[in-house]
Design a protein around this motif. Structure first.
Motif, PDB file in Angstrom:
ATOM      1  N   TRP A  41     -33.950  33.159  -1.834  1.00 35.65           N
ATOM      2  CA  TRP A  41     -34.527  33.039  -0.500  1.00 35.65           C
ATOM      3  C   TRP A  41     -34.298  34.279   0.341  1.00 35.65           C
ATOM      4  O   TRP A  41     -35.084  34.582   1.232  1.00 35.65           O
ATOM      5  CB  TRP A  41     -33.966  31.838   0.230  1.00 35.65           C
ATOM      6  N   LEU A  42     -33.210  34.983   0.108  1.00 37.25           N
ATOM      7  CA  LEU A  42     -32.891  36.155   0.927  1.00 37.25           C
ATOM      8  C   LEU A  42     -33.480  37.444   0.377  1.00 37.25           C
ATOM      9  O   LEU A  42     -33.291  38.508   0.936  1.00 37.25           O
ATOM     10  CB  LEU A  42     -31.376  36.292   1.076  1.00 37.25           C
ATOM     11  N   SER A  43     -34.211  37.350  -0.725  1.00 37.04           N
ATOM     12  CA  SER A  43     -34.822  38.532  -1.322  1.00 37.04           C
ATOM     13  C   SER A  43     -36.236  38.696  -0.782  1.00 37.04           C
ATOM     14  O   SER A  43     -36.959  37.708  -0.655  1.00 37.04           O
ATOM     15  CB  SER A  43     -34.870  38.364  -2.834  1.00 37.04           C
ATOM     16  N   PRO A  44     -36.636  39.883  -0.396  1.00 38.98           N
ATOM     17  CA  PRO A  44     -36.004  41.192  -0.544  1.00 38.98           C
ATOM     18  C   PRO A  44     -35.136  41.597   0.648  1.00 38.98           C
ATOM     19  O   PRO A  44     -34.660  42.710   0.719  1.00 38.98           O
ATOM     20  CB  PRO A  44     -37.193  42.137  -0.656  1.00 38.98           C
ATOM     21  N   LEU A  45     -34.940  40.671   1.609  1.00 39.33           N
ATOM     22  CA  LEU A  45     -34.190  40.997   2.815  1.00 39.33           C
ATOM     23  C   LEU A  45     -32.792  41.518   2.493  1.00 39.33           C
ATOM     24  O   LEU A  45     -32.345  42.506   3.069  1.00 39.33           O
ATOM     25  CB  LEU A  45     -34.094  39.763   3.711  1.00 39.33           C
ATOM     26  N   ASP A  46     -32.088  40.857   1.576  1.00 37.34           N
ATOM     27  CA  ASP A  46     -30.723  41.279   1.250  1.00 37.34           C
ATOM     28  C   ASP A  46     -30.680  42.708   0.734  1.00 37.34           C
ATOM     29  O   ASP A  46     -29.867  43.525   1.164  1.00 37.34           O
ATOM     30  CB  ASP A  46     -30.066  40.307   0.274  1.00 37.34           C
ATOM     31  N   VAL A  47     -31.589  43.043  -0.155  1.00 31.25           N
ATOM     32  CA  VAL A  47     -31.635  44.394  -0.725  1.00 31.25           C
ATOM     33  C   VAL A  47     -31.999  45.419   0.339  1.00 31.25           C
ATOM     34  O   VAL A  47     -31.389  46.489   0.436  1.00 31.25           O
ATOM     35  CB  VAL A  47     -32.638  44.444  -1.905  1.00 31.25           C
ATOM     36  N   ARG A  48     -32.981  45.101   1.165  1.00 27.15           N
ATOM     37  CA  ARG A  48     -33.437  46.046   2.194  1.00 27.15           C
ATOM     38  C   ARG A  48     -32.374  46.281   3.266  1.00 27.15           C
ATOM     39  O   ARG A  48     -32.188  47.394   3.723  1.00 27.15           O
ATOM     40  CB  ARG A  48     -34.741  45.554   2.833  1.00 27.15           C
ATOM     41  N   ASN A  60     -41.091  36.963   4.451  1.00 24.67           N
ATOM     42  CA  ASN A  60     -42.050  37.824   3.774  1.00 24.67           C
ATOM     43  C   ASN A  60     -41.778  39.267   4.201  1.00 24.67           C
ATOM     44  O   ASN A  60     -40.835  39.530   4.954  1.00 24.67           O
ATOM     45  CB  ASN A  60     -43.497  37.393   4.078  1.00 24.67           C
ATOM     46  N   HIS A  61     -42.588  40.200   3.743  1.00 26.27           N
ATOM     47  CA  HIS A  61     -42.350  41.612   4.057  1.00 26.27           C
ATOM     48  C   HIS A  61     -42.501  41.905   5.548  1.00 26.27           C
ATOM     49  O   HIS A  61     -41.764  42.728   6.090  1.00 26.27           O
ATOM     50  CB  HIS A  61     -43.258  42.504   3.210  1.00 26.27           C
ATOM     51  N   ALA A  62     -43.423  41.230   6.235  1.00 29.70           N
ATOM     52  CA  ALA A  62     -43.593  41.460   7.671  1.00 29.70           C
ATOM     53  C   ALA A  62     -42.345  41.030   8.440  1.00 29.70           C
ATOM     54  O   ALA A  62     -41.874  41.746   9.335  1.00 29.70           O
ATOM     55  CB  ALA A  62     -44.824  40.718   8.189  1.00 29.70           C
ATOM     56  N   GLY A  63     -41.792  39.881   8.095  1.00 27.51           N
ATOM     57  CA  GLY A  63     -40.557  39.419   8.730  1.00 27.51           C
ATOM     58  C   GLY A  63     -39.400  40.351   8.436  1.00 27.51           C
ATOM     59  O   GLY A  63     -38.584  40.656   9.307  1.00 27.51           O
ATOM     60  N   CYS A  64     -39.344  40.819   7.204  1.00 31.62           N
ATOM     61  CA  CYS A  64     -38.303  41.762   6.796  1.00 31.62           C
ATOM     62  C   CYS A  64     -38.411  43.052   7.608  1.00 31.62           C
ATOM     63  O   CYS A  64     -37.400  43.586   8.088  1.00 31.62           O
ATOM     64  CB  CYS A  64     -38.437  42.033   5.301  1.00 31.62           C
ATOM     65  N   GLU A  65     -39.601  43.553   7.790  1.00 30.91           N
ATOM     66  CA  GLU A  65     -39.801  44.786   8.559  1.00 30.91           C
ATOM     67  C   GLU A  65     -39.369  44.609  10.010  1.00 30.91           C
ATOM     68  O   GLU A  65     -38.790  45.524  10.598  1.00 30.91           O
ATOM     69  CB  GLU A  65     -41.267  45.241   8.494  1.00 30.91           C
ATOM     70  N   GLU A  66     -39.634  43.433  10.580  1.00 30.10           N
ATOM     71  CA  GLU A  66     -39.266  43.200  11.973  1.00 30.10           C
ATOM     72  C   GLU A  66     -37.747  43.243  12.157  1.00 30.10           C
ATOM     73  O   GLU A  66     -37.242  43.857  13.099  1.00 30.10           O
ATOM     74  CB  GLU A  66     -39.826  41.866  12.457  1.00 30.10           C
ATOM     75  N   VAL A  67     -37.011  42.597  11.257  1.00 30.35           N
ATOM     76  CA  VAL A  67     -35.550  42.635  11.390  1.00 30.35           C
ATOM     77  C   VAL A  67     -35.012  44.033  11.086  1.00 30.35           C
ATOM     78  O   VAL A  67     -34.060  44.496  11.726  1.00 30.35           O
ATOM     79  CB  VAL A  67     -34.865  41.540  10.533  1.00 30.35           C
ATOM     80  N   LEU A  68     -35.632  44.748  10.169  1.00 29.62           N
ATOM     81  CA  LEU A  68     -35.201  46.125   9.884  1.00 29.62           C
ATOM     82  C   LEU A  68     -35.416  47.036  11.096  1.00 29.62           C
ATOM     83  O   LEU A  68     -34.613  47.942  11.347  1.00 29.62           O
ATOM     84  CB  LEU A  68     -35.925  46.673   8.662  1.00 29.62           C
ATOM     85  N   GLU A  69     -36.470  46.799  11.865  1.00 25.37           N
ATOM     86  CA  GLU A  69     -36.695  47.569  13.097  1.00 25.37           C
ATOM     87  C   GLU A  69     -35.540  47.360  14.071  1.00 25.37           C
ATOM     88  O   GLU A  69     -35.055  48.309  14.693  1.00 25.37           O
ATOM     89  CB  GLU A  69     -38.018  47.162  13.758  1.00 25.37           C
ATOM     90  N   LYS A  70     -35.089  46.102  14.225  1.00 21.23           N
ATOM     91  CA  LYS A  70     -33.958  45.816  15.104  1.00 21.23           C
ATOM     92  C   LYS A  70     -32.700  46.512  14.589  1.00 21.23           C
ATOM     93  O   LYS A  70     -31.953  47.104  15.367  1.00 21.23           O
ATOM     94  CB  LYS A  70     -33.708  44.309  15.213  1.00 21.23           C
ATOM     95  N   VAL A  71     -32.480  46.442  13.289  1.00 18.44           N
ATOM     96  CA  VAL A  71     -31.301  47.087  12.698  1.00 18.44           C
ATOM     97  C   VAL A  71     -31.327  48.588  12.979  1.00 18.44           C
ATOM     98  O   VAL A  71     -30.309  49.172  13.384  1.00 18.44           O
ATOM     99  CB  VAL A  71     -31.223  46.798  11.181  1.00 18.44           C
ATOM    100  N   ARG A  72     -32.466  49.211  12.804  1.00 25.60           N
ATOM    101  CA  ARG A  72     -32.566  50.662  13.070  1.00 25.60           C
ATOM    102  C   ARG A  72     -32.289  50.979  14.534  1.00 25.60           C
ATOM    103  O   ARG A  72     -31.619  51.965  14.854  1.00 25.60           O
ATOM    104  CB  ARG A  72     -33.938  51.177  12.640  1.00 25.60           C
ATOM    105  N   GLU A  73     -32.788  50.132  15.442  1.00 26.95           N
ATOM    106  CA  GLU A  73     -32.513  50.331  16.874  1.00 26.95           C
ATOM    107  C   GLU A  73     -31.007  50.310  17.135  1.00 26.95           C
ATOM    108  O   GLU A  73     -30.482  51.171  17.849  1.00 26.95           O
ATOM    109  CB  GLU A  73     -33.176  49.228  17.705  1.00 26.95           C
ATOM    110  N   TRP A  74     -30.328  49.304  16.586  1.00 28.70           N
ATOM    111  CA  TRP A  74     -28.881  49.198  16.794  1.00 28.70           C
ATOM    112  C   TRP A  74     -28.153  50.395  16.190  1.00 28.70           C
ATOM    113  O   TRP A  74     -27.243  50.945  16.797  1.00 28.70           O
ATOM    114  CB  TRP A  74     -28.342  47.903  16.206  1.00 28.70           C
ATOM    115  N   VAL A 124     -23.769  41.752   8.395  1.00 27.50           N
ATOM    116  CA  VAL A 124     -24.657  40.610   8.185  1.00 27.50           C
ATOM    117  C   VAL A 124     -23.893  39.501   7.471  1.00 27.50           C
ATOM    118  O   VAL A 124     -23.289  39.730   6.424  1.00 27.50           O
ATOM    119  CB  VAL A 124     -25.881  41.003   7.327  1.00 27.50           C
ATOM    120  N   GLY A 125     -23.931  38.314   8.060  1.00 28.02           N
ATOM    121  CA  GLY A 125     -23.419  37.109   7.413  1.00 28.02           C
ATOM    122  C   GLY A 125     -24.607  36.220   7.140  1.00 28.02           C
ATOM    123  O   GLY A 125     -25.333  35.848   8.072  1.00 28.02           O
ATOM    124  N   ALA A 126     -24.853  35.902   5.876  1.00 33.05           N
ATOM    125  CA  ALA A 126     -26.071  35.166   5.526  1.00 33.05           C
ATOM    126  C   ALA A 126     -25.764  33.971   4.637  1.00 33.05           C
ATOM    127  O   ALA A 126     -24.904  34.037   3.768  1.00 33.05           O
ATOM    128  CB  ALA A 126     -27.053  36.089   4.815  1.00 33.05           C
TER     129      ALA A 126
END
Length: 113
Positions: A67-74, A36-50, A59-61
């Motif tokens: 299933w990967l939307s909107p994560l793939d786009v974001r 969901n969007h909350a999970g997506c935001e959490e992984v995006l926070e890690k990506v920004r840190e890196w 990313v290998g998915a």
């Protein structure tokens, strides 16, 4: 070219499993997040840190059917390099590598990273 983080994503309809490793395959982060969007935001926070530390994130998915939307786009919009692997191809890879059929989401995410 910056240092690299390899993020494996085993996509699921309700949850995604994430595993990140560095160029030496040393674990950096592991998490199981809601699809969901909350999970997506959490992984995006890690990506920004890196990225702030100078890493390029690859990313290998594994996942189909949205299933990967909107994560793939974001993640793509955040500048990640993206490789999507069809589940059938991933299954054949695991068979060719003699990986146990009772593998877990954690193992899949690690292999994808």
């Amino acid at each position: 070219m910056g240092r690299k983080v390899f993020l494996g994503v085993d996509g699921g309809s309700k949850k995604h499993q994430f595993q990140a490793v560095d160029e030496l395959a040393q674990p950096l982060w592991r998490s199981r997040l809601s699809n969901n969007h909350a999970g997506c935001e959490e992984v995006l926070e890690k990506v920004r840190e890196w990225q702030e530390q100078g890493f390029v994130v690859w990313v290998g998915a594994e996942g189909i059917g949205g299933w990967l939307s909107p994560l793939d786009v974001r993640l793509s919009a955040a500048g990640c390099r993206w490789v999507n692997i069809h589940p059938t191809q991933f299954k054949r890879f695991c068979e060719a590598m003699s990986i146990q059929p009772d593998k877990t989401d954690e193992i899949d995410a690690d292999l994808l990273a």
